[in-house]
Write an enzyme that holds these catalytic residues in place. Structure first.
Site, short mmCIF file in Angstrom:
data_model
loop_
_atom_site.label_atom_id
_atom_site.label_comp_id
_atom_site.label_asym_id
_atom_site.label_seq_id
_atom_site.Cartn_x
_atom_site.Cartn_y
_atom_site.Cartn_z
N SER A 39 -16.06 -25.51 23.87
CA SER A 39 -16.20 -25.44 25.29
C SER A 39 -17.93 -25.53 25.47
CB SER A 39 -15.75 -24.23 25.96
OG SER A 39 -16.25 -23.18 25.34
N GLY A 92 -19.56 -24.69 28.74
CA GLY A 92 -19.75 -24.27 30.17
C GLY A 92 -19.61 -25.24 31.10
N GLY A 97 -17.98 -28.79 30.73
CA GLY A 97 -16.67 -29.06 30.47
C GLY A 97 -16.07 -28.53 28.91
N GLY A 131 -14.13 -18.47 28.97
CA GLY A 131 -13.65 -18.96 27.73
C GLY A 131 -12.26 -18.15 27.73
N ASP A 132 -12.05 -16.81 28.01
CA ASP A 132 -10.75 -16.30 27.88
C ASP A 132 -9.92 -16.99 28.79
OD1 ASP A 132 -12.28 -14.41 26.47
OD2 ASP A 132 -12.20 -13.02 28.24
N1 LIG Z 1 -20.57 -23.03 35.70
C1 LIG Z 1 -19.08 -23.84 35.46
N2 LIG Z 1 -18.40 -24.47 36.45
C2 LIG Z 1 -17.07 -24.98 36.26
N3 LIG Z 1 -16.44 -24.81 35.10
C3 LIG Z 1 -17.01 -23.84 34.23
C4 LIG Z 1 -18.42 -23.46 34.48
N4 LIG Z 1 -18.74 -22.64 33.17
C5 LIG Z 1 -17.77 -22.63 32.45
N5 LIG Z 1 -16.69 -23.61 33.01
C6 LIG Z 1 -15.34 -23.76 32.51
O1 LIG Z 1 -15.01 -22.80 31.58
C7 LIG Z 1 -14.89 -23.21 30.29
C8 LIG Z 1 -15.47 -22.24 29.32
O2 LIG Z 1 -16.60 -21.93 29.41
P1 LIG Z 1 -17.79 -21.54 28.31
O3 LIG Z 1 -18.16 -22.53 27.40
O4 LIG Z 1 -18.69 -20.76 29.21
O5 LIG Z 1 -17.02 -20.61 27.40
P2 LIG Z 1 -17.33 -19.27 26.63
O6 LIG Z 1 -18.79 -19.25 26.32
O7 LIG Z 1 -16.34 -19.05 25.42
O8 LIG Z 1 -17.14 -18.08 27.89
P3 LIG Z 1 -16.85 -16.42 27.40
O9 LIG Z 1 -18.31 -15.73 27.63
O10 LIG Z 1 -15.78 -16.31 28.25
O11 LIG Z 1 -16.29 -16.13 26.04
C9 LIG Z 1 -15.72 -24.65 30.09
O12 LIG Z 1 -15.31 -25.64 29.45
C10 LIG Z 1 -15.47 -25.15 31.33
O13 LIG Z 1 -14.18 -25.84 31.83
MG LIG Z 2 -16.05 -17.27 24.38
#
Ligand SMILES: Nc1ncnc2c1ncn2[C@@H]1O[C@H](COP(=O)(O)OP(=O)(O)OP(=O)(O)O)[C@@H](O)[C@H]1O
Ligand SMILES: [Mg+2]
Length: 313
Positions: free
Chosen positions: A225, A227, A230, A256-257
């Protein structure tokens, strides 16, 4: 029929928490800050995945290690959501993670204490409890003090040997160690994958190469992922980049969850690659744009999944 005969998915949280979320216009350091509201609710990454699964109409079994005195509160919170609470009780209380949400700047300050120290015998007891584990198991989050970095590795091996498909969302040395056990799916974010591979991943080509490297280590489904940009889905039969539709941002906490919940539900339902990636993205986009303090709705997830942009690589 047992109450959870239809439960296809389980979640394992080794270091659960109560999340204490306090919204403030802005934090005045060193001053008395009076908040208008505060919310305290059971959490931890696997628990959050279970909650998102309930939004999708997927009952799940939430398990892991939990302070004995906190088991009743978790059960009371989870049961109305259709989630079976099946934690191995351990001595001590679970931690309280404080989230200070500064509404004016849209900034969140997290304070996460370590959690109670856990004896390795608790992990052995959890493994016995997991004999009842559903077919798809989500292992998520950090390890409590007292467990070695091989804790996830041991659980992945145990569950895989018993024929379960394991989805792992963790980071750092425990994540690295568990890769050797070849989980079915992993979902690092960009920086977690970079840390795992020991190099920066500055662009999309580098991310794809990195994800393929993990796949070659024996993980058939690698989702990275990134952010708001996508996520990359390197799956056995497809390589996709899926961008979420533009959504109003409420909070990125739990994005992410939510994505992991969508992946688990999609795999349980046997979706094809594009539908799986859409559902995961719809869940994540719905989570970041959910009403403050509330949960997204299934119809909104479906709408956002449909509106996501899928690019075949
Ligand atoms: N600002 C945003 N706008 C739209 N979608 C988002 C945004 N941030 C995250 N997402 C969606 O959420 C998914 C996962 O986000 P991210 O990559 O931040 O996960 P993570 O770092 O594992 O998060 P976590 O802190 O929950 O563990 C992204 O792939 C996207 O689809
Ligand atoms: Mg995560």
């Amino acid at each position: 029929m047992p109450a959870d005969a239809l439960t296809r998915i389980g979640t394992v949280t080794l270091n659960p928490a109560f999340d204490l979320t306090i919204p403030l216009p802005r934090l005045e350091r060193g001053e008395v800050n009076r908040a208008q509201a505060a919310e305290l609710r059971p959490a931890g990454k696997g628990v959050n995945v279970s909650v998102m699964l309930s939004v999708l109409g997927e009952p799940s079994r939430a398990t892991g290690l939990l302070g004995a005195a906190d088991c009743a509160a978790f059960e009371e919170f989870l049961r109305p959501l259709g989630i079976v609470s099946d934690f191995e009780p351990v001595p001590g209380r679970c931690r309280i993670n404080v989230k200070l949400v500064e509404t004016a700047a849209g900034e969140v300050t997290d304070i996460n204490p370590p959690g109670p120290t856990v004896a390795p015998s608790a992990l052995a007891a959890l493994m016995r409890r997991l004999e009842r584990a559903p077919e798809l198991m989500v292992l998520a989050g950090s390890l409590p003090p007292g467990l070695g970095t091989d804790a996830w590795d041991g659980l992945v091996r145990h569950l895989s040997a018993a024929g379960r498909r394991v989805l792992l969302d963790s980071s750092g040395p425990a994540f690295e160690a568990a890769l050797a056990a070849r989980p079915f799916l992993v979902k690092p974010n960009r920086s977690e994958l970079a840390a795992l591979l020991g190099r920066s991943l500055p662009d999309r080509a580098a991310l794809i190469a990195g994800a393929r490297e993990v796949q070659q280590r024996g993980v058939s489904h690698v989702v990275v992922s990134a952010g708001g940009e996508g996520a990359l889905f390197v799956l056995p039969d497809a390589c996709l980049w899926v961008r979420p539709p533009a959504v109003p941002l409420t909070t990125t906490v739990g994005a992410g969850d939510a994505m992991v919940a969508g992946l688990a539900a999609g795999l349980a339902r046997g979706l094809d690659a594009a539908a799986l990636a859409r559902l995961a993205t719809g869940c994540a986009a719905a989570a970041v744009s959910r009403p403050p303090g509330g949960l997204p709705e299934a119809a909104e997830i479906a709408r956002l999944a449909e509106a996501a942009h899928v690019e075949r690589l």
